[in-house]
Write a protein that holds these residues in place. Sequence first.
Motif, PDB file in Angstrom:
ATOM      1  N   ASN B  18       0.862  -1.187   0.000  1.00 63.97           N
ATOM      2  CA  ASN B  18       0.000   0.000   0.000  1.00 63.97           C
ATOM      3  C   ASN B  18       0.894   1.231   0.000  1.00 63.97           C
ATOM      4  O   ASN B  18       1.944   1.245   0.641  1.00 63.97           O
ATOM      5  CB  ASN B  18      -0.899   0.023   1.236  1.00 63.97           C
ATOM      6  CG  ASN B  18      -1.770  -1.207   1.346  1.00 63.97           C
ATOM      7  OD1 ASN B  18      -2.214  -1.753   0.332  1.00 63.97           O
ATOM      8  ND2 ASN B  18      -2.003  -1.679   2.562  1.00 63.97           N
ATOM      9  N   THR B  58     -13.245   7.874  -3.758  1.00 66.81           N
ATOM     10  CA  THR B  58     -12.704   6.528  -3.900  1.00 66.81           C
ATOM     11  C   THR B  58     -13.109   5.953  -5.243  1.00 66.81           C
ATOM     12  O   THR B  58     -14.237   6.162  -5.706  1.00 66.81           O
ATOM     13  CB  THR B  58     -13.217   5.612  -2.771  1.00 66.81           C
ATOM     14  OG1 THR B  58     -12.775   6.132  -1.526  1.00 66.81           O
ATOM     15  CG2 THR B  58     -12.712   4.201  -2.941  1.00 66.81           C
ATOM     16  N   ARG B  61      -9.219   0.594  -6.068  1.00 64.82           N
ATOM     17  CA  ARG B  61      -8.112   0.565  -5.099  1.00 64.82           C
ATOM     18  C   ARG B  61      -7.537   1.945  -4.810  1.00 64.82           C
ATOM     19  O   ARG B  61      -6.572   2.065  -4.053  1.00 64.82           O
ATOM     20  CB  ARG B  61      -6.997  -0.342  -5.640  1.00 64.82           C
ATOM     21  CG  ARG B  61      -7.389  -1.813  -5.740  1.00 64.82           C
ATOM     22  CD  ARG B  61      -6.228  -2.675  -6.223  1.00 64.82           C
ATOM     23  NE  ARG B  61      -5.855  -2.378  -7.609  1.00 64.82           N
ATOM     24  CZ  ARG B  61      -4.745  -1.744  -7.965  1.00 64.82           C
ATOM     25  NH1 ARG B  61      -3.879  -1.334  -7.066  1.00 64.82           N
ATOM     26  NH2 ARG B  61      -4.484  -1.529  -9.255  1.00 64.82           N
ATOM     27  N   ALA B  78      -4.025   1.043  -2.843  1.00 65.34           N
ATOM     28  CA  ALA B  78      -4.004  -0.196  -2.063  1.00 65.34           C
ATOM     29  C   ALA B  78      -3.539  -1.359  -2.930  1.00 65.34           C
ATOM     30  O   ALA B  78      -3.828  -1.412  -4.130  1.00 65.34           O
ATOM     31  CB  ALA B  78      -5.396  -0.475  -1.513  1.00 65.34           C
ATOM     32  N   SER B  80      -0.773  -2.522  -4.409  1.00 64.64           N
ATOM     33  CA  SER B  80      -0.233  -2.069  -5.699  1.00 64.64           C
ATOM     34  C   SER B  80       0.117  -3.248  -6.608  1.00 64.64           C
ATOM     35  O   SER B  80       0.487  -4.345  -6.164  1.00 64.64           O
ATOM     36  CB  SER B  80       0.992  -1.192  -5.470  1.00 64.64           C
ATOM     37  OG  SER B  80       1.982  -1.891  -4.727  1.00 64.64           O
ATOM     38  N   ASP B  84       0.203  -0.637 -12.149  1.00 69.12           N
ATOM     39  CA  ASP B  84       0.039   0.711 -11.586  1.00 69.12           C
ATOM     40  C   ASP B  84       1.245   1.588 -11.896  1.00 69.12           C
ATOM     41  O   ASP B  84       1.222   2.791 -11.635  1.00 69.12           O
ATOM     42  CB  ASP B  84      -0.148   0.647 -10.070  1.00 69.12           C
ATOM     43  CG  ASP B  84      -1.438  -0.045  -9.657  1.00 69.12           C
ATOM     44  OD1 ASP B  84      -1.459  -0.677  -8.589  1.00 69.12           O
ATOM     45  OD2 ASP B  84      -2.420   0.030 -10.430  1.00 69.12           O
TER      46      ASP B  84
END
Lengths: 115, 114
Positions: B18, B58, B61, B78, B80, B84
């Motif tokens: 995270n 939000t 993730r 969150a 990862s 990403d």
Amino acid sequence: SAVISQKPSRDICQRGTSLTIQCQVDSQVTMMFWYRQQPGQSLTLIATANQGSEATYESGFVIDKFPISRPNLTFSTLTVSNMSPEDSSIYLCSVEDWAHYPEQYFGPGTRLTVT
Amino acid sequence: KQEVTQIPAALSVPEGENLVLNCSFTDSAIYNLQWFRQDPGKGLTSLLLIQSSQREQTSGRLNASLDKSSGRSTLYIAASQPGDSATYLCAVITRGGSNYKLTFGKGTLLTVNP
């Protein structure tokens, strides 16, 4: 959200020449924006293009160097004139989506290299 | 003049971790704040937009928070994943006359290692 396309996606140009970048949106928008992203830097706004009026340029950018057209509500062009190696950048077109808030959406960008 | 700073400039983490990306801005009179993702040599993808009256947003993730009074926003990712890996840009939206203007930070280059 608006879908934006740009042409060309990339180009390599000789110094002293000019390149026109096209931006097409899939919906009618009032304002379109042109940004420059120099290598390793963040985005800098060049100008705002409203349909039917002259573009508004940010400090440090002038119409002779970056002429902009906005012939209708879905299309705009940016010309980079008399290019030098310092003009090597990614040029991005963006629009505002007022469906909910002033959220901006960006095109895929045009990567320009000037030799 | 609005200035936007992003810390760290680069971040490398193992998959599954995270992480938090930070964005600060000097003028708290913002309209909105928007987080973008940029893949190498590509355009920007909008991730989250937070209105000035909101504290967080939000999406999957991703969670973005906004503390307008202190001039800070964070993007929390969150669990990862290598996918990403990209540059994450923060932009504050201010109003100047009848137009809105985005001011960007320089971004955080994120690398997620498998």
